[in-house]
Design a protein around this motif. Sequence first.
Motif, short mmCIF file in Angstrom:
data_model
loop_
_atom_site.label_atom_id
_atom_site.label_comp_id
_atom_site.label_asym_id
_atom_site.label_seq_id
_atom_site.Cartn_x
_atom_site.Cartn_y
_atom_site.Cartn_z
N ALA A 1 -9.05 0.65 6.24
CA ALA A 1 -9.20 0.29 7.66
C ALA A 1 -9.42 -1.21 7.81
CB ALA A 1 -10.38 1.07 8.25
N GLU A 2 -10.09 -1.81 6.83
CA GLU A 2 -10.31 -3.26 6.93
C GLU A 2 -9.01 -4.03 6.71
OE1 GLU A 2 -13.13 -6.35 4.57
OE2 GLU A 2 -13.92 -4.34 4.94
N LEU A 3 -8.23 -3.57 5.72
CA LEU A 3 -6.97 -4.27 5.42
C LEU A 3 -5.92 -4.01 6.49
CD1 LEU A 3 -6.51 -3.68 1.57
CD2 LEU A 3 -7.03 -5.83 2.70
N GLU A 4 -5.86 -2.76 6.96
CA GLU A 4 -4.80 -2.37 7.91
C GLU A 4 -5.41 -1.58 9.07
OE1 GLU A 4 -1.96 -3.56 7.76
OE2 GLU A 4 -1.73 -4.17 5.67
N ILE B 1 0.85 -1.20 0.00
CA ILE B 1 0.00 0.00 0.00
C ILE B 1 0.88 1.25 0.00
CG2 ILE B 1 -1.65 1.36 1.37
CD1 ILE B 1 -2.94 -1.31 2.21
N LEU B 2 0.57 2.12 -0.93
CA LEU B 2 1.24 3.42 -1.00
C LEU B 2 0.28 4.43 -0.37
CD1 LEU B 2 3.70 4.93 -2.24
CD2 LEU B 2 2.37 5.18 -4.32
N LEU C 1 -7.83 2.61 -2.77
CA LEU C 1 -8.70 2.01 -1.75
C LEU C 1 -9.55 3.09 -1.12
CD1 LEU C 1 -6.02 -0.12 0.18
CD2 LEU C 1 -7.72 -1.00 -1.42
N SER C 2 -10.78 2.76 -0.77
CA SER C 2 -11.55 3.70 0.05
C SER C 2 -10.95 3.64 1.46
CB SER C 2 -13.01 3.28 0.09
OG SER C 2 -13.12 2.06 0.80
N LEU C 3 -11.25 4.64 2.28
CA LEU C 3 -10.71 4.62 3.64
C LEU C 3 -11.27 3.45 4.43
CD1 LEU C 3 -10.56 8.44 4.49
CD2 LEU C 3 -8.67 6.90 3.88
#
Length: 419
Positions: A177-180, A142-143, A171-173
């Motif tokens: 938040a779900e991924l990280e 993720i950048l 990505l949406s925020l």
Amino acid sequence: MSSTAKKCVVIGAGFSGSCSAWELVKAGHDVTVIDPVLPGLSTSYGNAGCISPTAVVPFSYPGVIRQIPRWLFSADGPLKVRWSDLPAVTPWLWKFWRSGSMEKVEAIAEAQNTLMTRVKADYDRILVETKAEWLRESRGHILLYDQRTHYERDAWQFALRKRLGQDCRELSLAELAELEPALAEGPNAAQRVALLDESWEHLVDPAEVVRSIAEAAFAAGAKWRQQRVTDLRRSENGPQLRLDGGETIDADEVIIATGVWSNKLTAPLGTHIPVGAKRGYHTMVHEPSATVSRPITLASRMFLFTPMRLGLRLAGTAEFAAIDARPDYRRAKILLKVARDYLPGLEGDSYSEWMGQRPMMPDSKPVIGPLPGQPGMWCAFGHGHYGLTQGPTTGRIIADLVSGRSPGLDLAPFAADRF
Ligand SMILES: Cc1cc2nc3c(=O)[nH]c(=O)nc-3n(C[C@H](O)[C@H](O)[C@H](O)COP(=O)(O)OP(=O)(O)OC[C@H]3O[C@@H](n4cnc5c(N)ncnc54)[C@H](O)[C@@H]3O)c2cc1C
């Protein structure tokens, strides 16, 4: 050993040298690896571990010079120049600046892409062959930009990458938040822009991967000499090396994989190669109280978090200093301070700090191919920020060249005498 086997000496046992040694042994050659340091314990030891096949845009580009004062004079900034070493690094900085026209940037990105499109296949193969596959994770990257304006400033880079067939997705925020989840807090969290690039992978212990590759080469017959090469020359029989202690070794083929130290061997042979030392640091947080599950680049701060086998590695920053200048570990402490803006309350049960020197060419491309005017001598260095990524591909190309096979790509953009 077949009649076409050659006596090869690989100088340097980082990613570049170890991958070259493995490929040369596999191709049936008689290989000796020489390094005063054990495999993988130099620059290849403490990097951020990212296999980043879409990282083709060079570091010098139009407008970069305008950003440098802001980076240089910010206390926690990503860039530092040791003023006492400025005269030594100025010629390199001049060449760096001269490489940054948009026309050159596009040509550099295209050339890098010819290497990078091979990286995945070469990694898949070498990790299986050397039993190091368990040290790789495939979770993308993720950048993260602090603000949309920062992202928009780099939009031309994404357009260029798209033209080269690369893609990443915003990505949406909520998705971020779900991924990280650990990144959901922190100042300005609501203004961030996150891009997911699923092609990236990471090594959870880069030094262990180099060690595995080198060990596989030794198990397959390569010899190891823990010594320094003090001199490389040409005798009437071909390439000849002198080791510390005075012993000389004759070889059919010599592979120079000596990272930032390469010019010390090539300059006396008449080819000055402007390989600079762009230092980077890491702080390793053991047993971190907060972490991430894939590498995250903080684009606005220019450093990375990578989850590793032994903790969370915070890596990056750029410092220009003479090769043998002492490390300035305040740079590593800045990494921890900034990381806490993104992972609030980040603590660990212990921390270790490290400095490494990226072998950086002014145009961000490695040097791969013949040393001009020196038959049987090959360059495999200068990979800058992407030596881990490009190590296996470099090894493959070197083995092709030594074996008289076509490497299947144009090596002119990577020529030693291009400056
Ligand atoms: C902070 C940081 C983060 C990074 N993150 C990434 C990343 O995420 N992904 C990526 O792709 N790359 C990354 N890199 C870059 C990568 O680490 C380097 O490009 C790579 O390690 C260079 O490998 P090398 O084999 O060319 O050099 P080295 O690993 O430095 O190996 C060169 C070897 O040559 C030996 N040597 C030198 N002179 C002699 C001599 N005269 N005789 C014998 N041996 C000699 C040295 O002892 C050394 O072991 C990062 C670098 C840094 C500093």
